[in-house]
Design a protein around this motif. Sequence first.
Motif, PDB file in Angstrom:
ATOM      1  N   UNK A  58      -4.718   0.781   7.631  1.00  0.00           N
ATOM      2  CA  UNK A  58      -5.911   0.766   8.104  1.00  0.00           C
ATOM      3  C   UNK A  58      -6.911  -0.328   8.081  1.00  0.00           C
ATOM      4  N   UNK A  59      -6.731  -1.199   6.925  1.00  0.00           N
ATOM      5  CA  UNK A  59      -7.344  -2.537   6.981  1.00  0.00           C
ATOM      6  C   UNK A  59      -6.866  -3.595   7.170  1.00  0.00           C
ATOM      7  N   UNK A  60      -5.537  -3.387   7.697  1.00  0.00           N
ATOM      8  CA  UNK A  60      -4.499  -4.559   8.318  1.00  0.00           C
ATOM      9  C   UNK A  60      -4.461  -5.534   7.136  1.00  0.00           C
ATOM     10  N   UNK A  61      -4.412  -5.147   5.975  1.00  0.00           N
ATOM     11  CA  UNK A  61      -4.079  -5.765   4.688  1.00  0.00           C
ATOM     12  C   UNK A  61      -2.571  -6.000   4.637  1.00  0.00           C
ATOM     13  N   UNK A  62      -1.871  -6.729   5.257  1.00  0.00           N
ATOM     14  CA  UNK A  62      -0.496  -6.929   5.700  1.00  0.00           C
ATOM     15  C   UNK A  62       0.166  -7.311   4.317  1.00  0.00           C
ATOM     16  N   UNK A  63      -0.177  -8.854   3.926  1.00  0.00           N
ATOM     17  CA  UNK A  63       0.241  -9.424   2.685  1.00  0.00           C
ATOM     18  C   UNK A  63       0.545  -8.456   1.584  1.00  0.00           C
ATOM     19  N   UNK A  64      -0.555  -7.340   1.232  1.00  0.00           N
ATOM     20  CA  UNK A  64      -0.298  -6.494   0.017  1.00  0.00           C
ATOM     21  C   UNK A  64       0.899  -5.660   0.387  1.00  0.00           C
ATOM     22  N   UNK A  65       1.366  -5.315   1.508  1.00  0.00           N
ATOM     23  CA  UNK A  65       2.163  -4.295   1.767  1.00  0.00           C
ATOM     24  C   UNK A  65       3.669  -4.264   1.430  1.00  0.00           C
ATOM     25  N   UNK A  66       4.366  -5.454   1.393  1.00  0.00           N
ATOM     26  CA  UNK A  66       5.613  -5.407   0.691  1.00  0.00           C
ATOM     27  C   UNK A  66       5.530  -5.162  -0.717  1.00  0.00           C
ATOM     28  N   UNK A  67       4.435  -5.620  -1.568  1.00  0.00           N
ATOM     29  CA  UNK A  67       4.695  -5.329  -3.066  1.00  0.00           C
ATOM     30  C   UNK A  67       4.465  -3.839  -3.417  1.00  0.00           C
ATOM     31  N   UNK A  68       3.702  -3.058  -2.398  1.00  0.00           N
ATOM     32  CA  UNK A  68       3.646  -1.578  -2.357  1.00  0.00           C
ATOM     33  C   UNK A  68       4.864  -0.926  -2.103  1.00  0.00           C
ATOM     34  N   UNK A  69       5.751  -1.534  -1.201  1.00  0.00           N
ATOM     35  CA  UNK A  69       6.814  -0.974  -0.814  1.00  0.00           C
ATOM     36  C   UNK A  69       8.059  -1.066  -1.817  1.00  0.00           C
ATOM     37  N   UNK A  70       7.856  -2.176  -2.643  1.00  0.00           N
ATOM     38  CA  UNK A  70       8.677  -2.249  -3.851  1.00  0.00           C
ATOM     39  C   UNK A  70       8.621  -1.280  -4.880  1.00  0.00           C
ATOM     40  N   UNK A  71       7.223  -0.807  -5.100  1.00  0.00           N
ATOM     41  CA  UNK A  71       6.675   0.234  -6.051  1.00  0.00           C
ATOM     42  C   UNK A  71       7.356   1.453  -5.677  1.00  0.00           C
ATOM     43  N   UNK A  72       7.101   1.786  -4.261  1.00  0.00           N
ATOM     44  CA  UNK A  72       7.603   3.028  -3.770  1.00  0.00           C
ATOM     45  C   UNK A  72       9.144   3.151  -3.878  1.00  0.00           C
ATOM     46  N   UNK A  73       9.995   2.066  -3.709  1.00  0.00           N
ATOM     47  CA  UNK A  73      11.416   1.983  -3.538  1.00  0.00           C
ATOM     48  C   UNK A  73      11.965   2.255  -4.994  1.00  0.00           C
ATOM     49  N   UNK A  74      11.140   1.826  -6.049  1.00  0.00           N
ATOM     50  CA  UNK A  74      11.539   1.878  -7.214  1.00  0.00           C
ATOM     51  C   UNK A  74      11.531   3.511  -7.736  1.00  0.00           C
ATOM     52  N   UNK A  75      10.689   4.391  -7.340  1.00  0.00           N
ATOM     53  CA  UNK A  75      10.994   5.865  -7.374  1.00  0.00           C
ATOM     54  C   UNK A  75      11.998   6.509  -6.579  1.00  0.00           C
ATOM     55  N   UNK A  76      12.600   6.002  -5.713  1.00  0.00           N
ATOM     56  CA  UNK A  76      13.891   6.477  -5.326  1.00  0.00           C
ATOM     57  C   UNK A  76      14.729   7.104  -5.942  1.00  0.00           C
ATOM     58  N   UNK A  77      15.287   8.220  -5.965  1.00  0.00           N
ATOM     59  CA  UNK A  77      16.659   8.526  -6.863  1.00  0.00           C
ATOM     60  C   UNK A  77      17.694   7.749  -6.803  1.00  0.00           C
ATOM     61  N   UNK A  78      18.507   7.863  -7.606  1.00  0.00           N
ATOM     62  CA  UNK A  78      19.803   7.162  -7.861  1.00  0.00           C
ATOM     63  C   UNK A  78      20.583   7.956  -6.603  1.00  0.00           C
ATOM     64  N   UNK A  79      21.300   7.264  -5.909  1.00  0.00           N
ATOM     65  CA  UNK A  79      22.171   7.842  -4.689  1.00  0.00           C
ATOM     66  C   UNK A  79      23.396   8.282  -5.084  1.00  0.00           C
ATOM     67  N   UNK A  80      23.792   8.127  -6.340  1.00  0.00           N
ATOM     68  CA  UNK A  80      24.959   8.624  -7.093  1.00  0.00           C
ATOM     69  C   UNK A  80      26.106   7.649  -6.675  1.00  0.00           C
TER      70      UNK A  80
END
Length: 830
Positions: A795-817
């Motif tokens: 919403x605030x167009x803070x694009x440089x901070x978005x990749x880091x947040x995506x990495x933190x979200x991806x780390x919460x994904x379960x093991x796909x087996x």
Amino acid sequence: MRDTIDFGVDLGTTNSAMAVLDDGGVAMVKNNAQSDYTPSAVWIPKAGVIQVGAAARDRLERDPENVQIEFKQAMGFADVRREFTRSGLSLTPVELSAEVLKTLRGDAARRFGEAPAAAVITVPAAFLLNQTNATSEAAKLAGFTAPCPLVQEPTAAAFAYGFQNETSSAYWMVFDLGGGTFDSAVVSTVDGELKVLDHAGDTSLGGKNIDAAIVDRLLAPAAAKELGLKDFRRDNPAWRRNFAFLRVGAEAGKIALSQSGQTQVMLDLQRGDGQPEMFEYTLRREDVDQLAWPLYRRAITLCREALAKANLGPSDIDRLLLVGGPTLSPSLRELLADPAEGLGIRLDHSQDPSTVVARGAAVYAGTVALPRTAVAPKRGEFTLELSYPPTTSLTSVPVSGRCATPGGADWSRFRIALNDPARRPSYRTAEVTLAADGTFTVDALLADLARNRFDVELMDPSGARVPVSPDSITITQWVNEMTGQTVVNSVGLTEADGTFTPMLLKNTTLPAKANQPFHTTVTLRRTDTGAAIRIPIVEGERRRGERNLAVGLIEIRAEDLRRDLPRGSEVQMFFEMNESRLVSVVAEVPLLNEEFDAVVDLNTRTVPDPPTLRRLMNEVEARHEQLREQVEVTRSDRARGLLMRLDDQGVVPSVREEVASATTDESAAVSAEARIRGVQAELDDIEEELRVPEVLERVRDQIEHCRDLVDRVGAEEDRTELADIERGYAELQNTRDVPAAEQLSEQALDLQVRLLRRDGSLDVEIFNALRASQDRMSSPAQARELVREGERLIATSNWPALPSLNRRLRALLPDDGRGTPNSGIQQERK
């Protein structure tokens, strides 16, 4: 003294035979009973007594515990032994085959006064490396003192038909249905060269399958009902003797039906109390034809596959050459002649189908020089190193060589000539003066379609003939020259994604070499104890590596490295196969400046155990039914056609019968394992066809997304690449090639990612995908908090901070087996 091997052996499942090329013609080497062939049967009634052939086969009914037959298919398996109860002996299939070869060699010794040093031995076209290797071992055990070349059975049959056949240009197809195997081959005869263009076969398809079907579906049920035999099954050891009787009766009845519409099978079977009772059954040709029909259809399908690979159709073939005893069946011949159900090719049965393979092997043997033992000459003796073709379609050939003697000589004063005094009129070449180094070339005219034997005449400076070794040579002139040995089955490696990449292609002339670069799919660190990059070496023609036969493995182990090996490192693979089909494989890693050899051990393969086979069979049947349901739901015509072909051939029920027989018959176990892999591969094709709509829809959506992005941020090169992808998609509408579609999808995805990065929306796309999966994450509360934070960043167009947040979200994904990535190598995809 023979210059070439000349002897050929058809080492068959049911019968074996030997032929010899003599005086320009081919003759069978008859056994003691004056028969052209010898049953492949061994009887050991007591220690020290071994009988091979008809005498052994005749004992099968009376003494089944001490007679062994049908051991050819079990060759090449380390754990197989056949028991002879009374003597307490057990022999491997290789040793049993050696006894058959030893008998044939003895027949030749009685006829010619000396046992042959070598023979060309035939193997099924579909024989795998471990089986061909076992055949060579059997030849050594049989007493052959020189290497015995191997030639494919349909190729040998083509040689027999093509020998002295004066057709200038034609295409033939060999239809070789033997006792235990089926082979087909497409052959061309053009400008004096006989060449096999392609072949297809099944080492588990033959007359014995028809015999087994007669026993299991006709004779055994009738005997159980008529005589009140309980639990009467092939895998019940209590009824082993009865099933041996039934097998003999089934084979005899099947053969009799070649001449009549029905026949009586009469056998003395054991009742449960051990007393014999007469069993009589009327065997009808139409009933046997119904049982054999799926097997015939399978053979015809293989023929059509061989034709397709050779880019030919039935209408291009001049003759269908019939080989093998089962081809005497009138019903099979009628089916083959039918252009709709069969092949519609003119049948040729001018050769005896039971001996034609041995005859062709002898023809080929006439092209292979016998190894000569080099003997150092004494002073005053002269030796020759010669170079000439043992066989040729030419009428004039050069014979070259070099003369030698201890201490040397003034060779420019010597002359040499070749003399054929037996020819009428007699013939002698012009005398040729040797060069100063002892070399020479003599041009010799050959008698047409004949074995030309020349005396070598070396004259000293006085004009007197001097003894020379060798003192004669033989050159056979015939119409069609035979091409050399070829790769029987493709040999290659399994890539990290499971794809089979052939390196030495089927039908490549031997010796053969190939190399190709690959790249590692994982990083291999020296500190990763136990980690390794594994490269399976496999043999076969299936697209998935696991559906082929594993014959070796290369391991690049972390503990052996001097430095880390990064992902994407080049691995150069080198494959080589010699004329004896011995394979060597080396992986060269330029970054490490090291080579890693494959461990290819063909003597350790074992027979699968019955419980494993039953489990695999259950999986096949469950998958078969699941795909049948999916075919009905999707209404895919192509998938339905593949399924109907599989069902029409009766493959799944026949494999189930072989699995049931595996408890008491290791040949059935070997066959069942190979056929289960084959069925799985055919089910793979059906499954892949069902995936076509899904993959094509994905590619279409990717193309539409790329169009929008190209319109917004695309450059000229992006438009060009998109046009290429669109052309590829149009081609896929016709080819429906799933692997090609997956590759095109990867290309479209790469273009998408590049354009999204340029557009600045890639990280937003990734965030939206992760947000959709937040409920599956390991900590939903933390995931919801991160999603809210990401929404604020957008919403605030803070694009440089978005990749880091995506990495933190991806780390919460379960093991796909799936665990760690497959550690292997992969081709570089373009």
